[in-house]
Design a protein around this motif. Structure first.
Motif, PDB file in Angstrom:
ATOM      1  N   ALA A 106      43.617  41.475  55.847  1.00 24.97           N
ATOM      2  CA  ALA A 106      44.475  41.060  54.736  1.00 24.97           C
ATOM      3  C   ALA A 106      43.845  39.905  53.961  1.00 24.97           C
ATOM      4  CB  ALA A 106      45.845  40.652  55.271  1.00 24.97           C
ATOM      5  N   ALA A 107      43.278  38.942  54.688  1.00 26.01           N
ATOM      6  CA  ALA A 107      42.665  37.794  54.021  1.00 26.01           C
ATOM      7  C   ALA A 107      41.475  38.226  53.176  1.00 26.01           C
ATOM      8  CB  ALA A 107      42.224  36.762  55.063  1.00 26.01           C
ATOM      9  N   LYS A 108      40.668  39.139  53.693  1.00 26.61           N
ATOM     10  CA  LYS A 108      39.506  39.571  52.920  1.00 26.61           C
ATOM     11  C   LYS A 108      39.943  40.379  51.702  1.00 26.61           C
ATOM     12  CE  LYS A 108      34.947  41.638  53.205  1.00 26.61           C
ATOM     13  NZ  LYS A 108      33.896  42.240  54.041  1.00 26.61           N
ATOM     14  N   SER A 109      41.019  41.165  51.856  1.00 22.97           N
ATOM     15  CA  SER A 109      41.512  41.953  50.718  1.00 22.97           C
ATOM     16  C   SER A 109      41.973  41.044  49.587  1.00 22.97           C
ATOM     17  CB  SER A 109      42.670  42.844  51.173  1.00 22.97           C
ATOM     18  OG  SER A 109      42.236  43.767  52.157  1.00 22.97           O
ATOM     19  N   ILE A 110      42.637  39.952  49.949  1.00 23.08           N
ATOM     20  CA  ILE A 110      43.109  39.010  48.925  1.00 23.08           C
ATOM     21  C   ILE A 110      41.926  38.356  48.216  1.00 23.08           C
ATOM     22  CG2 ILE A 110      44.323  36.834  48.571  1.00 23.08           C
ATOM     23  CD1 ILE A 110      46.171  37.650  50.880  1.00 23.08           C
ATOM     24  N   LEU A 111      40.929  37.942  49.007  1.00 24.80           N
ATOM     25  CA  LEU A 111      39.774  37.264  48.424  1.00 24.80           C
ATOM     26  C   LEU A 111      38.932  38.198  47.565  1.00 24.80           C
ATOM     27  CD1 LEU A 111      38.703  35.113  51.507  1.00 24.80           C
ATOM     28  CD2 LEU A 111      39.846  34.317  49.438  1.00 24.80           C
ATOM     29  N   ARG A 112      38.971  39.502  47.886  1.00 23.63           N
ATOM     30  CA  ARG A 112      38.198  40.486  47.130  1.00 23.63           C
ATOM     31  C   ARG A 112      39.034  41.157  46.043  1.00 23.63           C
ATOM     32  NH1 ARG A 112      32.596  40.671  47.213  1.00 23.63           N
ATOM     33  NH2 ARG A 112      31.782  40.528  49.325  1.00 23.63           N
ATOM     34  N   PHE A 113      40.205  40.630  45.739  1.00 23.48           N
ATOM     35  CA  PHE A 113      41.115  41.290  44.805  1.00 23.48           C
ATOM     36  C   PHE A 113      40.468  41.519  43.442  1.00 23.48           C
ATOM     37  CE2 PHE A 113      44.402  41.019  41.473  1.00 23.48           C
ATOM     38  CZ  PHE A 113      45.150  42.139  41.813  1.00 23.48           C
ATOM     39  N   GLU A 114      39.687  40.560  42.973  1.00 24.70           N
ATOM     40  CA  GLU A 114      39.056  40.698  41.663  1.00 24.70           C
ATOM     41  C   GLU A 114      38.116  41.891  41.622  1.00 24.70           C
ATOM     42  OE1 GLU A 114      39.575  39.124  38.794  1.00 24.70           O
ATOM     43  OE2 GLU A 114      41.262  38.144  39.773  1.00 24.70           O
ATOM     44  N   THR A 115      37.485  42.182  42.773  1.00 32.38           N
ATOM     45  CA  THR A 115      36.569  43.322  42.825  1.00 32.38           C
ATOM     46  C   THR A 115      37.319  44.632  42.943  1.00 32.38           C
ATOM     47  OG1 THR A 115      34.943  41.910  43.921  1.00 32.38           O
ATOM     48  CG2 THR A 115      34.582  44.280  44.055  1.00 32.38           C
ATOM     49  N   LEU A 116      38.484  44.613  43.651  1.00 33.98           N
ATOM     50  CA  LEU A 116      39.178  45.845  43.985  1.00 33.98           C
ATOM     51  C   LEU A 116      40.287  46.212  42.996  1.00 33.98           C
ATOM     52  CD1 LEU A 116      39.600  45.170  47.813  1.00 33.98           C
ATOM     53  CD2 LEU A 116      37.865  46.593  46.730  1.00 33.98           C
ATOM     54  N   LYS A 117      40.684  45.321  42.111  1.00 37.21           N
ATOM     55  CA  LYS A 117      41.907  45.509  41.333  1.00 37.21           C
ATOM     56  C   LYS A 117      41.843  46.672  40.350  1.00 37.21           C
ATOM     57  CE  LYS A 117      40.765  42.190  37.668  1.00 37.21           C
ATOM     58  NZ  LYS A 117      41.214  40.964  36.970  1.00 37.21           N
ATOM     59  N   ASP A 118      40.628  47.143  39.986  1.00 38.19           N
ATOM     60  CA  ASP A 118      40.525  48.223  39.015  1.00 38.19           C
ATOM     61  C   ASP A 118      40.750  49.598  39.620  1.00 38.19           C
ATOM     62  OD1 ASP A 118      40.028  46.462  36.968  1.00 38.19           O
ATOM     63  OD2 ASP A 118      37.854  46.492  37.297  1.00 38.19           O
ATOM     64  N   GLY A 119      40.999  49.666  40.934  1.00 36.68           N
ATOM     65  CA  GLY A 119      41.308  50.946  41.550  1.00 36.68           C
ATOM     66  C   GLY A 119      40.105  51.620  42.163  1.00 36.68           C
ATOM     67  N   GLY A 120      40.386  52.736  42.863  1.00 35.02           N
ATOM     68  CA  GLY A 120      39.353  53.438  43.623  1.00 35.02           C
ATOM     69  C   GLY A 120      38.291  54.089  42.774  1.00 35.02           C
TER      70      GLY A 120
END
Length: 254
Positions: free
Chosen positions: A198-212
């Protein structure tokens, strides 16, 4: 037998992942026409094998009954496996995994053939030492070897890698996360890994926010899952070895 295997594994891991610099690994794998090795490749291979022989001598000491035979088996098997690996394509994950699996199988066979090798060594007076060796070897396999394996897996996808915020920042994050998973597994607290995800997902949100559909987000997801998966497997295998009664460094799980 577990004590002997732990000692052999410790010497192998130190020799392959701590005392083998990148230039040595690259040189000993280089082959010319018809599979011939030049002087630099031959020197790197011989020097690497000598390091393993020296490590085994320190771990078991020559006074152990059957040491000379065990040393010959370790050196001979390592020489053959590393020589054959040189014919595999450079940067191949399959070659890396096959190479390490072959080394572990050889060490397991030697430990099964000579189960009392550790009992005859000078260090056998410290019954806690094989357990410590198992934990150190497991930690190195989880962090250092895992980093090499994940790097080989992700190399073909590197063009979609997110821009590094810090030099080698991604490698350091991977090293730390695998180390934390290793500690959580051995501490019997695997549930804590969920908080790490969960912590890594939050920190990587900028990279992941555009979707799969974003190749960069897929790159991060693949690398993260591979890193976590490697750490879990290595951690539980280490825990299995360290829980064995003859090592006894970890208490049996409730």
């Amino acid at each position: 037998m577990p004590e002997t295997f732990a000692a052999l594994l410790f010497a192998h891991v130190i020799g392959d992942f701590i005392l083998q610099p990148g230039w040595m690994a690259a040189d000993k794998a280089r082959r010319g026409p018809m599979g011939r090795m030049d002087r630099a490749a031959l020197f790197a291979l011989v020097f690497h094998i000598a390091v393993h022989g020296a490590l085994l001598s320190v771990v078991l000491l020559p006074q152990a009954p059957g040491f000379a035979f065990a040393l010959a088996l370790v050196i001979g098997s390592h020489l053959v496996i590393d020589f054959l690996k040189g014919f595999a394509p450079a940067g191949s994950l399959l070659a890396f995994l096959t190479d390490q699996a072959a080394h572990l199988a050889a060490l397991g066979a030697i430990a099964a053939l000579m189960p009392g090798l550790w009992a005859g060594s000078f260090w056998a007076a410290a019954p806690w030492l094989p357990g410590v060796m198992a934990l150190i070897a497991g930690a190195i396999l989880t962090t250092r070897a895992g980093g090499l394996a994940i790097g080989l897996l992700m190399a073909p996808l590197a063009e979609n890698a997110p821009a590094e915020g810090l030099p080698s920042g991604g490698k350091l994050i991977g090293l730390l996360e695998r180390g934390m998973i290793f500690v959580l597994v051995l501490a019997g607290q695997p549930g804590g890994i969920g908080f790490l995800i969960a912590a890594k997902s939050i920190l990587r949100f900028e990279t992941l926010k555009d979707g799969g559909a974003n190749p960069r987000s897929e790159y991060v997801i693949i690398g993260t899952l591979a890193s976590f998966g490697w750490a879990l497997v290595a951690g539980y295998l280490t825990a299995l070895l360290a829980h064995l009664p003859t090592l006894g460094i970890l208490p049996d799980p409730p």
